[in-house]
Design a protein around this motif. Structure first.
Motif, PDB file in Angstrom:
ATOM      1  N   LYS A  62      32.089  39.554  29.521  1.00  0.00           N
ATOM      2  CA  LYS A  62      31.617  38.683  30.623  1.00  0.00           C
ATOM      3  C   LYS A  62      32.742  38.278  31.586  1.00  0.00           C
ATOM      4  O   LYS A  62      33.044  37.095  31.752  1.00  0.00           O
ATOM      5  CB  LYS A  62      30.953  37.430  30.060  1.00  0.00           C
ATOM      6  CG  LYS A  62      29.769  37.712  29.144  1.00  0.00           C
ATOM      7  CD  LYS A  62      29.110  36.416  28.707  1.00  0.00           C
ATOM      8  CE  LYS A  62      27.931  36.630  27.778  1.00  0.00           C
ATOM      9  NZ  LYS A  62      28.300  37.112  26.441  1.00  0.00           N
ATOM     10  N   LEU A  63      33.317  39.272  32.255  1.00  0.00           N
ATOM     11  CA  LEU A  63      34.443  38.994  33.156  1.00  0.00           C
ATOM     12  C   LEU A  63      34.018  38.177  34.377  1.00  0.00           C
ATOM     13  O   LEU A  63      32.906  38.329  34.883  1.00  0.00           O
ATOM     14  CB  LEU A  63      35.069  40.311  33.635  1.00  0.00           C
ATOM     15  CG  LEU A  63      36.179  40.900  32.737  1.00  0.00           C
ATOM     16  CD1 LEU A  63      35.665  41.241  31.372  1.00  0.00           C
ATOM     17  CD2 LEU A  63      36.812  42.106  33.394  1.00  0.00           C
ATOM     18  N   CYS A  64      34.908  37.321  34.859  1.00  0.00           N
ATOM     19  CA  CYS A  64      34.688  36.566  36.102  1.00  0.00           C
ATOM     20  C   CYS A  64      36.046  36.096  36.616  1.00  0.00           C
ATOM     21  O   CYS A  64      36.701  35.272  35.973  1.00  0.00           O
ATOM     22  CB  CYS A  64      33.764  35.372  35.860  1.00  0.00           C
ATOM     23  SG  CYS A  64      33.160  34.614  37.373  1.00  0.00           S
ATOM     24  N   ASP A  65      36.489  36.651  37.743  1.00  0.00           N
ATOM     25  CA  ASP A  65      37.792  36.276  38.322  1.00  0.00           C
ATOM     26  C   ASP A  65      37.793  36.794  39.761  1.00  0.00           C
ATOM     27  O   ASP A  65      36.767  37.272  40.252  1.00  0.00           O
ATOM     28  CB  ASP A  65      38.932  36.886  37.491  1.00  0.00           C
ATOM     29  CG  ASP A  65      40.224  36.063  37.574  1.00  0.00           C
ATOM     30  OD1 ASP A  65      40.569  35.618  38.685  1.00  0.00           O
ATOM     31  OD2 ASP A  65      40.881  35.884  36.538  1.00  0.00           O
ATOM     32  N   ILE A  66      38.931  36.732  40.444  1.00  0.00           N
ATOM     33  CA  ILE A  66      38.969  37.249  41.811  1.00  0.00           C
ATOM     34  C   ILE A  66      38.782  38.778  41.755  1.00  0.00           C
ATOM     35  O   ILE A  66      39.100  39.415  40.738  1.00  0.00           O
ATOM     36  CB  ILE A  66      40.275  36.879  42.549  1.00  0.00           C
ATOM     37  CG1 ILE A  66      41.504  37.420  41.805  1.00  0.00           C
ATOM     38  CG2 ILE A  66      40.368  35.366  42.751  1.00  0.00           C
ATOM     39  CD1 ILE A  66      42.791  37.281  42.597  1.00  0.00           C
ATOM     40  N   PRO A  67      38.225  39.379  42.837  1.00  0.00           N
ATOM     41  CA  PRO A  67      37.883  40.806  42.805  1.00  0.00           C
ATOM     42  C   PRO A  67      39.011  41.716  42.326  1.00  0.00           C
ATOM     43  O   PRO A  67      38.792  42.602  41.489  1.00  0.00           O
ATOM     44  CB  PRO A  67      37.488  41.101  44.254  1.00  0.00           C
ATOM     45  CG  PRO A  67      36.950  39.801  44.755  1.00  0.00           C
ATOM     46  CD  PRO A  67      37.785  38.735  44.103  1.00  0.00           C
ATOM     47  N   ASN A  68      40.226  41.502  42.817  1.00  0.00           N
ATOM     48  CA  ASN A  68      41.324  42.404  42.467  1.00  0.00           C
ATOM     49  C   ASN A  68      41.639  42.369  40.970  1.00  0.00           C
ATOM     50  O   ASN A  68      41.878  43.409  40.342  1.00  0.00           O
ATOM     51  CB  ASN A  68      42.564  42.030  43.296  1.00  0.00           C
ATOM     52  CG  ASN A  68      43.685  43.015  43.091  1.00  0.00           C
ATOM     53  OD1 ASN A  68      43.483  44.219  43.245  1.00  0.00           O
ATOM     54  ND2 ASN A  68      44.859  42.519  42.729  1.00  0.00           N
ATOM     55  N   THR A  69      41.597  41.185  40.384  1.00  0.00           N
ATOM     56  CA  THR A  69      41.885  41.038  38.951  1.00  0.00           C
ATOM     57  C   THR A  69      40.794  41.705  38.116  1.00  0.00           C
ATOM     58  O   THR A  69      41.076  42.404  37.138  1.00  0.00           O
ATOM     59  CB  THR A  69      42.001  39.534  38.596  1.00  0.00           C
ATOM     60  OG1 THR A  69      43.037  38.984  39.391  1.00  0.00           O
ATOM     61  CG2 THR A  69      42.311  39.338  37.127  1.00  0.00           C
TER      62      THR A  69
END
Ligand code: C5P
Length: 234
Positions: A62-69
């Motif tokens: 369940k990833l959630c972070d800024i697009p590049n990361t």
């Protein structure tokens, strides 16, 4: 779409996990889910070991972070050879598009990518009071699912009770992966809203995620086969 039953490997050690998989006879390689507990305690090695045994893997982080990361993290997960993984639709379409890019291998293939819309543990009240989202839950789930489809994702993780609405909103080919499955004669445990494998199929589920009804059964292989029979055979 190839429907299947995915066993949630909710174990805390590699040994327990491999001992469980050893119960299945040679040639029987169920699709399995590795979640945060196992991944964070055992590292990527557990994914490689389970993959080496010939299982398909849904890596549920369940990833959630800024697009590049997220793009770079997805690239690392794709390199592990998993078959399915996920992120939070809350991260916006820009993040989801970056995730698809990161997951895509040089040969153009990639694991299936699913979005979590709203966690089933989030109530309408918490959404309004804490997250300041005033729309009704079904509306929020449908909109987040549409965002995921528009960003190029393959489906969502949702309750089987939401599967039909997701299909109506996003189309029949948009995959629904549903936990909260129980046999008619088994305990609900801590799940609040449950469905049998047969009902989930009728409701529009493409993949069932099943944990304790299989992992805690006296005969897990028999329980898995029962689940397959009820879900896949009419
Ligand atoms: O043992 P049980 O069948 O309840 O396990 C269901 C699995 O699906 C667990 O790994 C749980 O974390 C996961 N899950 C869930 N509900 C969600 C999302 C994931 O039960 N909304």
């Amino acid at each position: 779409m190839n429907k299947d039953v995915i066993i949630a490997l909710d174990f805390s050690s590699a040994q327990e996990t491999l001992d469980f998989l050893d119960k299945f006879p040679d040639g029987k390689k169920p699709f399995v889910k590795i979640g945060m507990e196992l991944f964070y305690s055992q590292g990527p090695d557990i994914v490689r070991r389970v993959k080496q045994r010939g299982h398909k893997i849904f890596l549920d982080l369940k990833l959630c972070d800024i697009p590049n990361t997220v793009k770079k993290a997805m690239k690392a997960l794709s390199g592990l050879g998993v078959d399915m993984t996920n992120l939070h639709a809350f991260g916006t379409k820009a993040m989801m598009e970056a995730a698809v890019e990161g997951l895509t291998r040089p040969d153009g293939t990639r694991p299936m990518l699913l979005a979590v819309t709203q966690l089933t543990s989030t109530t309408q009240e918490a959404m309004r009071e804490e997250l300041m989202i005033d729309a009704d839950m079904p509306e929020v789930v449908a909109r987040y699912a549409l965002n995921a489809r528009d960003a190029g994702l393959d489906g969502v993780v949702c309750s089987p009770l939401e599967a039909a609405k997701v299909k109506l909103t996003c189309g029949i080919d948009f995959a629904t992966v549903t936990p909260g499955i129980r046999f008619a004669d088994s305990a609900a445990d801590d799940q609040r809203r449950v469905m049998t494998p047969a009902r989930a199929r009728e409701a529009g589920s493409d993949f069932l995620v099943v944990g304790r009804p299989i992992t805690a059964a006296p005969d897990p292989v028999k329980a898995y086969e029962r689940c397959i029979a009820e879900f896949l055979v009419k």
